[in-house]
Design an enzyme around this catalytic site. Sequence first.
Site, short mmCIF file in Angstrom:
data_model
loop_
_atom_site.label_atom_id
_atom_site.label_comp_id
_atom_site.label_asym_id
_atom_site.label_seq_id
_atom_site.Cartn_x
_atom_site.Cartn_y
_atom_site.Cartn_z
N GLY A 117 0.74 -1.17 0.04
CA GLY A 117 -0.08 0.12 -0.05
C GLY A 117 0.99 1.39 -0.14
O GLY A 117 2.08 1.39 -0.32
N TYR A 118 0.04 2.44 0.17
CA TYR A 118 0.93 3.85 -0.02
C TYR A 118 1.95 3.69 0.93
O TYR A 118 3.22 4.05 0.84
CB TYR A 118 -0.07 4.82 0.15
CG TYR A 118 0.37 6.20 0.21
CD1 TYR A 118 1.47 6.58 -0.72
CD2 TYR A 118 -0.15 7.03 1.03
CE1 TYR A 118 1.74 7.87 -0.83
CE2 TYR A 118 0.34 8.41 0.88
CZ TYR A 118 1.18 8.97 0.19
OH TYR A 118 1.54 10.25 0.18
N LEU A 134 -3.83 -7.34 -1.56
CA LEU A 134 -4.05 -6.64 -2.80
C LEU A 134 -5.57 -6.15 -2.91
O LEU A 134 -5.96 -5.68 -4.00
CB LEU A 134 -3.83 -7.39 -4.06
CG LEU A 134 -2.43 -7.98 -4.08
CD1 LEU A 134 -2.07 -8.72 -5.63
CD2 LEU A 134 -1.13 -7.03 -4.09
N LEU A 184 -4.48 -11.27 5.81
CA LEU A 184 -3.93 -11.24 7.39
C LEU A 184 -4.93 -11.68 8.32
O LEU A 184 -4.80 -12.29 9.58
CB LEU A 184 -3.57 -9.87 7.80
CG LEU A 184 -2.70 -9.72 8.98
CD1 LEU A 184 -1.54 -10.35 8.91
CD2 LEU A 184 -2.58 -7.99 9.15
N PHE A 206 0.36 -2.33 8.77
CA PHE A 206 -0.38 -1.08 7.96
C PHE A 206 -1.56 -1.64 7.47
O PHE A 206 -2.62 -0.84 7.25
CB PHE A 206 0.44 -0.82 6.83
CG PHE A 206 1.77 0.08 6.98
CD1 PHE A 206 1.63 1.17 7.41
CD2 PHE A 206 2.96 -0.75 7.10
CE1 PHE A 206 2.79 2.01 7.56
CE2 PHE A 206 4.19 -0.06 7.31
CZ PHE A 206 4.10 1.27 7.49
N SER A 255 -3.92 7.06 13.89
CA SER A 255 -4.22 8.17 13.16
C SER A 255 -4.42 9.37 14.05
O SER A 255 -5.13 8.94 14.95
CB SER A 255 -5.29 7.84 12.15
OG SER A 255 -6.03 8.84 11.62
N TYR A 296 -14.25 4.30 10.48
CA TYR A 296 -12.69 4.27 10.45
C TYR A 296 -12.05 4.48 11.46
O TYR A 296 -11.07 3.87 12.35
CB TYR A 296 -12.39 4.75 9.09
CG TYR A 296 -11.10 5.05 9.01
CD1 TYR A 296 -10.27 3.89 8.75
CD2 TYR A 296 -10.48 6.12 9.21
CE1 TYR A 296 -8.50 4.15 8.75
CE2 TYR A 296 -8.99 6.39 9.46
CZ TYR A 296 -8.08 5.44 9.25
OH TYR A 296 -6.73 5.50 8.94
N LYS A 321 -9.39 2.34 14.59
CA LYS A 321 -7.99 2.82 15.15
C LYS A 321 -8.18 3.15 16.73
O LYS A 321 -7.31 2.80 17.48
CB LYS A 321 -7.67 4.16 14.47
CG LYS A 321 -7.36 4.12 12.98
CD LYS A 321 -6.26 3.37 12.55
CE LYS A 321 -6.19 3.02 11.11
NZ LYS A 321 -5.43 1.99 10.92
N TYR A 372 -0.46 9.20 12.53
CA TYR A 372 -0.27 9.89 11.40
C TYR A 372 -1.19 11.15 11.40
O TYR A 372 -2.31 11.07 11.56
CB TYR A 372 -0.33 9.22 10.15
CG TYR A 372 0.41 7.81 10.15
CD1 TYR A 372 1.31 7.35 11.06
CD2 TYR A 372 -0.19 6.84 9.26
CE1 TYR A 372 1.69 6.19 10.83
CE2 TYR A 372 0.20 5.66 9.43
CZ TYR A 372 1.47 5.27 10.14
OH TYR A 372 1.76 4.02 9.92
P1 NAD Z 1 -3.40 1.44 1.73
O1 NAD Z 1 -4.78 1.16 1.37
O2 NAD Z 1 -2.65 2.10 0.43
O3 NAD Z 1 -2.57 0.27 2.20
C1 NAD Z 1 -3.07 -0.81 2.93
C2 NAD Z 1 -2.81 -1.94 2.28
O4 NAD Z 1 -3.24 -3.05 3.32
C3 NAD Z 1 -3.27 -2.09 1.14
O5 NAD Z 1 -2.16 -2.60 0.31
C4 NAD Z 1 -4.41 -3.34 1.11
O6 NAD Z 1 -4.39 -4.17 -0.01
C5 NAD Z 1 -3.87 -4.26 2.40
N1 NAD Z 1 -5.00 -4.89 2.88
C6 NAD Z 1 -5.92 -4.34 3.58
N2 NAD Z 1 -6.78 -5.36 4.28
C7 NAD Z 1 -5.88 -6.48 4.35
C8 NAD Z 1 -6.02 -7.75 4.89
N3 NAD Z 1 -6.96 -8.04 5.21
N4 NAD Z 1 -5.06 -8.48 4.63
C9 NAD Z 1 -3.87 -8.35 3.74
N5 NAD Z 1 -3.49 -7.14 3.28
C10 NAD Z 1 -4.73 -6.02 3.62
O7 NAD Z 1 -3.42 2.49 3.09
P2 NAD Z 1 -2.17 3.59 3.39
O8 NAD Z 1 -2.80 4.87 3.04
O9 NAD Z 1 -0.94 2.72 3.10
O10 NAD Z 1 -2.60 3.39 5.01
C11 NAD Z 1 -1.63 2.25 5.75
C12 NAD Z 1 -2.31 2.20 7.05
O11 NAD Z 1 -2.15 3.81 7.67
C13 NAD Z 1 -3.76 1.96 7.32
O12 NAD Z 1 -3.96 1.33 8.37
C14 NAD Z 1 -4.28 3.21 7.48
O13 NAD Z 1 -5.50 3.26 8.13
C15 NAD Z 1 -3.25 4.01 8.13
N6 NAD Z 1 -3.26 5.33 7.95
C16 NAD Z 1 -3.47 6.11 6.76
C17 NAD Z 1 -3.52 7.39 6.72
C18 NAD Z 1 -3.64 7.82 5.16
O14 NAD Z 1 -3.96 9.30 5.36
N7 NAD Z 1 -3.09 7.45 4.18
C19 NAD Z 1 -3.60 8.21 7.64
C20 NAD Z 1 -3.65 7.75 8.99
C21 NAD Z 1 -3.53 6.07 9.24
#
Ligand code: NAD
Length: 332
Positions: free
Chosen positions: A10-11, A33, A59, A80, A124, A149, A153, A177
């Site tokens: 992910g990101y 994915l 997971l 993540f 978050s 959501y 958290k 974050y």
């Molecule tokens: P993202 O969606 O890009 O990455 C999350 C990854 O987890 C994805 O690749 C997804 O395919 C994978 N995933 C989801 N459920 C799954 C499962 N059951 N089994 C295996 N893989 C699974 O999100 P992100 O922006 O990279 O965020 C990562 C974490 O950070 C998340 O928990 C999100 O809540 C937290 N977060 C993100 C932000 C933001 O603004 N991007 C802010 C605060 C917190």
Amino acid sequence: MKVLVTGGLGYIGSHTVVELYNNGDEVIIIDNLSNSKEEVLDKLETIVGKKIKFYKGDLCDKELVRNIFKENKIDSVIHFAGFKCVPESVQLPLKYYRNNLDTTITLLEVMDEFNVRKIVFSSSATVYGTPEILPLTENCVVGGTTNPYGTTKYFIERIMEDLYISNNNWDITLLRYFNPVGAHKSGLIGENPNGIPNNLMPYVFKVASGELECLNITGNDYDTVDGTGVRDYIHVVDLAYGHVLALKNNKHDEVKIYNLGTGKGTSVLEIVNMFEKVNNITINKRFAPRRIGDIATCYADTKKAKEELGFETKYTLEDMCRDGYNYVLKNK
Ligand code: NAD
Ligand code: UDP
């Protein structure tokens, strides 16, 4: 250190994988994915110049997670994996509670079984709800979340705190974050949301690239510098490096909680103006009503992360606007 990164394609996960390799760590990724693409793995391998062990799967699948721990001598975990779309969580709360809690509980149970008790969790700033004071310190009250959501958290933070009380051998870090934006300078990895983005900067990128017509600036009557909402935008590479520092921090006389932000608030108009300037582009925009549940201003007190982790951000707002859009242009 051998680090299991859940949601590593992910990101934020993908950028953290790069920073871990830069630090000399070895990474194992599990991702189903659901919100990423397998091609991110190839791009990561190009950036780090190494093969990365990847498990494609859920997971919540306990047998798979057990196998990962059997097959690899894992030292620590960065967690993540989860769903993150606020409006979707309002529509489909059970989907969010199921995935975000089940992934976490399954992971923690298996870690306990294999005596691996070092974990860094993606929390978050949303756990603070409406800020009582600004900047937000880690001691501010949490739990006033305004959507499912955010509540996942908050619940996960509580679960991890209870776990630590039950067994002080756990080494737990909760990273709260603020607003991650930008991308790795190579333009190979970045943020690629499905459909119409909810967050500001991915929306701006799509207007800039012609995929969307006009940016709605949601609210211009807040009590802020120019009436638009203020947030603490942090470059994703800085944020990712914060995880490397969190893993190095060996103190564990409590659950460690850190804000990861820059400490600086920026309004919607300020960041959009900066985007236009650094990319030499005009964004078609108009004022629109406030989003329901939105807060006016949110930014971090970064003192604790600086003092205890040595965390300092390197990248500027210009970098965030340039690097984020560079990724979009390279992956159109
Ligand atoms: P993202 O969606 O890009 O990455 C999350 C990854 O987890 C994805 O690749 C997804 O395919 C994978 N995933 C989801 N459920 C799954 C499962 N059951 N089994 C295996 N893989 C699974 O999100 P992100 O922006 O990279 O965020 C990562 C974490 O950070 C998340 O928990 C999100 O809540 C937290 N977060 C993100 C932000 C933001 O603004 N991007 C802010 C605060 C917190
Ligand atoms: N925002 C906006 N138009 C959009 C999306 C967001 O004006 O299409 C504003 C929003 O009101 C907030 C800021 O941009 O003031 C950041 O919103 P985002 O959803 O990115 O982050 P969050 O509000 O979750 O911190």
